[in-house]
Design a protein around this motif. Structure first.
Motif, PDB file in Angstrom:
ATOM      1  N   GLN A 282       0.836  -1.201   0.000  1.00 16.11           N
ATOM      2  CA  GLN A 282       0.000   0.000   0.000  1.00 16.11           C
ATOM      3  C   GLN A 282       0.871   1.251   0.000  1.00 16.11           C
ATOM      4  OE1 GLN A 282      -2.395  -0.666   3.501  1.00 16.11           O
ATOM      5  NE2 GLN A 282      -3.905  -1.932   2.414  1.00 16.11           N
ATOM      6  N   ARG A 283       1.935   1.216   0.793  1.00 16.86           N
ATOM      7  CA  ARG A 283       2.846   2.360   0.866  1.00 16.86           C
ATOM      8  C   ARG A 283       3.544   2.585  -0.474  1.00 16.86           C
ATOM      9  NH1 ARG A 283       7.974   2.709   5.089  1.00 16.86           N
ATOM     10  NH2 ARG A 283       8.783   4.732   4.390  1.00 16.86           N
ATOM     11  N   LEU A 284       3.997   1.517  -1.093  1.00 12.59           N
ATOM     12  CA  LEU A 284       4.678   1.627  -2.384  1.00 12.59           C
ATOM     13  C   LEU A 284       3.734   2.109  -3.476  1.00 12.59           C
ATOM     14  CD1 LEU A 284       6.762  -1.645  -2.105  1.00 12.59           C
ATOM     15  CD2 LEU A 284       7.720   0.657  -2.297  1.00 12.59           C
ATOM     16  N   GLU A 285       2.462   1.703  -3.406  1.00 11.01           N
ATOM     17  CA  GLU A 285       1.478   2.189  -4.370  1.00 11.01           C
ATOM     18  C   GLU A 285       1.236   3.678  -4.178  1.00 11.01           C
ATOM     19  OE1 GLU A 285      -3.038   1.210  -6.008  1.00 11.01           O
ATOM     20  OE2 GLU A 285      -2.368   0.360  -4.105  1.00 11.01           O
ATOM     21  N   THR A 286       1.160   4.111  -2.929  1.00  4.26           N
ATOM     22  CA  THR A 286       0.974   5.537  -2.636  1.00  4.26           C
ATOM     23  C   THR A 286       2.128   6.367  -3.198  1.00  4.26           C
ATOM     24  OG1 THR A 286      -0.254   5.023  -0.622  1.00  4.26           O
ATOM     25  CG2 THR A 286       0.687   7.230  -0.783  1.00  4.26           C
ATOM     26  N   GLN A 287       3.328   5.797  -3.179  1.00  3.52           N
ATOM     27  CA  GLN A 287       4.512   6.495  -3.686  1.00  3.52           C
ATOM     28  C   GLN A 287       4.681   6.354  -5.200  1.00  3.52           C
ATOM     29  OE1 GLN A 287       7.548   4.667  -1.259  1.00  3.52           O
ATOM     30  NE2 GLN A 287       7.348   6.206   0.348  1.00  3.52           N
ATOM     31  N   SER A 288       3.698   5.716  -5.848  1.00  3.09           N
ATOM     32  CA  SER A 288       3.684   5.529  -7.308  1.00  3.09           C
ATOM     33  C   SER A 288       4.787   4.606  -7.804  1.00  3.09           C
ATOM     34  CB  SER A 288       3.785   6.892  -8.030  1.00  3.09           C
ATOM     35  OG  SER A 288       2.678   7.704  -7.712  1.00  3.09           O
ATOM     36  N   LEU A 289       5.354   3.804  -6.901  1.00  2.00           N
ATOM     37  CA  LEU A 289       6.338   2.810  -7.328  1.00  2.00           C
ATOM     38  C   LEU A 289       5.652   1.527  -7.794  1.00  2.00           C
ATOM     39  CD1 LEU A 289       9.023   3.325  -4.551  1.00  2.00           C
ATOM     40  CD2 LEU A 289       9.096   4.116  -6.916  1.00  2.00           C
ATOM     41  N   LEU A 290       4.391   1.356  -7.385  1.00  9.26           N
ATOM     42  CA  LEU A 290       3.560   0.260  -7.871  1.00  9.26           C
ATOM     43  C   LEU A 290       2.320   0.848  -8.526  1.00  9.26           C
ATOM     44  CD1 LEU A 290       3.661  -2.244  -4.853  1.00  9.26           C
ATOM     45  CD2 LEU A 290       5.203  -2.131  -6.835  1.00  9.26           C
ATOM     46  N   ALA A 291       1.759   0.108  -9.473  1.00  7.17           N
ATOM     47  CA  ALA A 291       0.560   0.573 -10.182  1.00  7.17           C
ATOM     48  C   ALA A 291      -0.451  -0.562 -10.253  1.00  7.17           C
ATOM     49  CB  ALA A 291       0.933   1.039 -11.585  1.00  7.17           C
ATOM     50  N   ARG A 292      -1.702  -0.208 -10.481  1.00  2.00           N
ATOM     51  CA  ARG A 292      -2.767  -1.202 -10.599  1.00  2.00           C
ATOM     52  C   ARG A 292      -2.890  -1.685 -12.043  1.00  2.00           C
ATOM     53  NH1 ARG A 292      -4.865  -3.729  -6.109  1.00  2.00           N
ATOM     54  NH2 ARG A 292      -4.462  -2.326  -4.350  1.00  2.00           N
ATOM     55  N   ASP A 293      -3.010  -2.997 -12.177  1.00  2.00           N
ATOM     56  CA  ASP A 293      -3.310  -3.617 -13.456  1.00  2.00           C
ATOM     57  C   ASP A 293      -4.494  -4.540 -13.207  1.00  2.00           C
ATOM     58  OD1 ASP A 293      -3.314  -4.605 -16.007  1.00  2.00           O
ATOM     59  OD2 ASP A 293      -1.647  -5.987 -15.678  1.00  2.00           O
ATOM     60  N   GLY A 294      -5.706  -3.971 -13.345  1.00  2.00           N
ATOM     61  CA  GLY A 294      -6.891  -4.687 -12.909  1.00  2.00           C
ATOM     62  C   GLY A 294      -6.880  -4.776 -11.395  1.00  2.00           C
ATOM     63  N   ARG A 295      -6.950  -5.990 -10.879  1.00  2.00           N
ATOM     64  CA  ARG A 295      -6.914  -6.177  -9.430  1.00  2.00           C
ATOM     65  C   ARG A 295      -5.504  -6.451  -8.925  1.00  2.00           C
ATOM     66  NH1 ARG A 295     -11.526 -10.301  -7.593  1.00  2.00           N
ATOM     67  NH2 ARG A 295     -10.741  -9.553  -5.577  1.00  2.00           N
ATOM     68  N   SER A 296      -4.550  -6.541  -9.840  1.00  2.18           N
ATOM     69  CA  SER A 296      -3.175  -6.859  -9.465  1.00  2.18           C
ATOM     70  C   SER A 296      -2.337  -5.595  -9.285  1.00  2.18           C
ATOM     71  CB  SER A 296      -2.522  -7.745 -10.531  1.00  2.18           C
ATOM     72  OG  SER A 296      -3.229  -8.945 -10.692  1.00  2.18           O
ATOM     73  N   LEU A 297      -1.289  -5.714  -8.479  1.00  5.49           N
ATOM     74  CA  LEU A 297      -0.295  -4.664  -8.338  1.00  5.49           C
ATOM     75  C   LEU A 297       0.942  -5.055  -9.121  1.00  5.49           C
ATOM     76  CD1 LEU A 297      -0.367  -3.576  -4.568  1.00  5.49           C
ATOM     77  CD2 LEU A 297      -0.816  -2.122  -6.553  1.00  5.49           C
ATOM     78  N   ILE A 298       1.422  -4.146  -9.947  1.00  8.54           N
ATOM     79  CA  ILE A 298       2.635  -4.401 -10.713  1.00  8.54           C
ATOM     80  C   ILE A 298       3.650  -3.302 -10.436  1.00  8.54           C
ATOM     81  CG2 ILE A 298       1.376  -5.605 -12.545  1.00  8.54           C
ATOM     82  CD1 ILE A 298       1.666  -3.032 -14.246  1.00  8.54           C
ATOM     83  N   VAL A 299       4.919  -3.607 -10.690  1.00  5.11           N
ATOM     84  CA  VAL A 299       5.953  -2.584 -10.587  1.00  5.11           C
ATOM     85  C   VAL A 299       5.697  -1.548 -11.676  1.00  5.11           C
ATOM     86  CG1 VAL A 299       8.425  -2.110 -10.642  1.00  5.11           C
ATOM     87  CG2 VAL A 299       7.595  -4.274  -9.688  1.00  5.11           C
ATOM     88  N   ALA A 300       5.633  -0.295 -11.283  1.00  7.97           N
ATOM     89  CA  ALA A 300       5.309   0.776 -12.229  1.00  7.97           C
ATOM     90  C   ALA A 300       6.442   0.975 -13.236  1.00  7.97           C
ATOM     91  CB  ALA A 300       5.055   2.081 -11.467  1.00  7.97           C
ATOM     92  N   SER A 301       6.122   1.600 -14.338  1.00  9.79           N
ATOM     93  CA  SER A 301       7.127   1.972 -15.333  1.00  9.79           C
ATOM     94  C   SER A 301       6.967   3.457 -15.630  1.00  9.79           C
ATOM     95  CB  SER A 301       6.964   1.143 -16.611  1.00  9.79           C
ATOM     96  OG  SER A 301       5.661   1.308 -17.143  1.00  9.79           O
ATOM     97  N   LEU A 302       8.004   4.051 -16.177  1.00 10.56           N
ATOM     98  CA  LEU A 302       7.995   5.484 -16.463  1.00 10.56           C
ATOM     99  C   LEU A 302       7.864   5.715 -17.970  1.00 10.56           C
ATOM    100  CD1 LEU A 302      10.934   6.647 -14.140  1.00 10.56           C
ATOM    101  CD2 LEU A 302       8.484   6.623 -13.631  1.00 10.56           C
ATOM    102  N   ASP A 303       6.966   6.619 -18.357  1.00 10.10           N
ATOM    103  CA  ASP A 303       6.880   6.972 -19.772  1.00 10.10           C
ATOM    104  C   ASP A 303       7.925   8.042 -20.078  1.00 10.10           C
ATOM    105  OD1 ASP A 303       5.877   9.478 -18.943  1.00 10.10           O
ATOM    106  OD2 ASP A 303       3.785   8.905 -19.295  1.00 10.10           O
ATOM    107  N   HIS A 304       7.966   8.489 -21.330  1.00 13.94           N
ATOM    108  CA  HIS A 304       8.994   9.441 -21.764  1.00 13.94           C
ATOM    109  C   HIS A 304       8.955  10.725 -20.933  1.00 13.94           C
ATOM    110  CE1 HIS A 304      11.635  11.720 -24.455  1.00 13.94           C
ATOM    111  NE2 HIS A 304      10.766  12.697 -24.361  1.00 13.94           N
ATOM    112  N   ASN A 305       7.758  11.290 -20.751  1.00 16.49           N
ATOM    113  CA  ASN A 305       7.652  12.548 -20.026  1.00 16.49           C
ATOM    114  C   ASN A 305       8.057  12.402 -18.564  1.00 16.49           C
ATOM    115  OD1 ASN A 305       6.773  13.968 -22.271  1.00 16.49           O
ATOM    116  ND2 ASN A 305       4.606  13.648 -21.822  1.00 16.49           N
ATOM    117  N   GLN A 306       7.670  11.293 -17.944  1.00 21.56           N
ATOM    118  CA  GLN A 306       8.048  11.060 -16.553  1.00 21.56           C
ATOM    119  C   GLN A 306       9.562  10.925 -16.415  1.00 21.56           C
ATOM    120  OE1 GLN A 306       5.401   7.641 -16.173  1.00 21.56           O
ATOM    121  NE2 GLN A 306       4.368   8.628 -14.452  1.00 21.56           N
ATOM    122  N   THR A 307      10.167  10.246 -17.369  1.00 24.66           N
ATOM    123  CA  THR A 307      11.624  10.087 -17.343  1.00 24.66           C
ATOM    124  C   THR A 307      12.314  11.440 -17.463  1.00 24.66           C
ATOM    125  OG1 THR A 307      11.470   7.881 -18.321  1.00 24.66           O
ATOM    126  CG2 THR A 307      13.589   9.004 -18.493  1.00 24.66           C
ATOM    127  N   ALA A 308      11.827  12.271 -18.394  1.00 29.34           N
ATOM    128  CA  ALA A 308      12.414  13.599 -18.583  1.00 29.34           C
ATOM    129  C   ALA A 308      12.271  14.448 -17.321  1.00 29.34           C
ATOM    130  CB  ALA A 308      11.749  14.298 -19.773  1.00 29.34           C
TER     131      ALA A 308
END
Length: 216
Positions: free
Chosen positions: A51-77
């Motif tokens: 829950q803490r990692l999701e709040t910090q945007s290090l994890l993301a929701r994929d349906g009902r599952s939690l996955i390790v988040a990824s960064l798009d181009h703008n987020q990386t920049a």
């Protein structure tokens, strides 16, 4: 397997470390009971850590599952802009406040890490240690906290720019220059050297992404 600990804080740290070292990569699904078994803790602290990692945007929701988040181009920049500013400040403060012993450690790191240029994985780990040492040498706890957050987000990038052929040797030369500026107590020089280092790393990553898109 990482050494088992107890408590939600330790579960958080262990999951975070596993993401940082690449045990879990962007897009990987994190399952509560599997994590509890891997780290030897109960499911409650794992649930709280997720829950803490999701709040910090290090994890993301994929349906009902939690996955390790990824960064798009703008987020990386955006991340590289913030990192450049904060890392530059850390180098400036290190040039001002670092002890002789801390500078000696930085110098030793550069010399020892030169032997790792042919091993991108080992060099990436050494690179994190080197930057962390500069953060600590700034002697500013609030800056260190913010840089810790930035570097956690860096773990969400699928590959290291140090994996690009020739980048390891160039990065080591840049590290050497940064330490020279800190050794000379040149605050402006240290700031500029580290900002340039981050900028070159970002350009390398952009080229890396462009090449990957061409292959798709």
């Amino acid at each position: 397997m990482l050494a088992p600990k107890t408590g939600s804080t330790d579960a958080y740290s262990m999951i975070l470390d596993a993401i940082d070292v690449g045990i879990y990569r962007p897009g990987d699904r994190l399952v509560e009971n599997e994590l509890a078994e891997r780290f030897g803790v109960s499911r409650t602290p794992v649930r709280e850590a997720l829950q803490r990692l999701e709040t910090q945007s290090l994890l993301a929701r994929d349906g009902r599952s939690l996955i390790v988040a990824s960064l798009d181009h703008n987020q990386t920049a955006e991340l590289y802009v913030v990192r450049g500013e904060l890392e530059g400040l850390a180098a400036r403060l290190a040039a001002r406040h670092a002890t002789v012993e801390e500078i000696g450690v930085l110098r030793d790191m550069v010399e020892q890490d030169n032997a790792l240029t042919g091993d991108p994985g080992a060099l990436a780990r050494a690179n994190r240690r080197f930057h962390k040492q500069i953060h600590l040498a700034s002697h500013n706890r609030y800056l260190v906290q913010q840089l810790d957050l930035v570097h956690r987000s860096m773990a969400l990038m699928a590959t290291s720019s140090l994996a690009v052929e020739g980048r390891g040797a160039i990065a080591q030369a840049e590290h050497d220059h940064i330490v020279k500026m800190i050794e000379a107590r040149d605050e402006d020089g240290a700031d500029e050297a580290l900002r340039t280092h981050i900028s070159v790393a970002f350009v390398t990553r952009l080229k890396q992404e462009a090449a990957r898109r061409e292959d798709e």
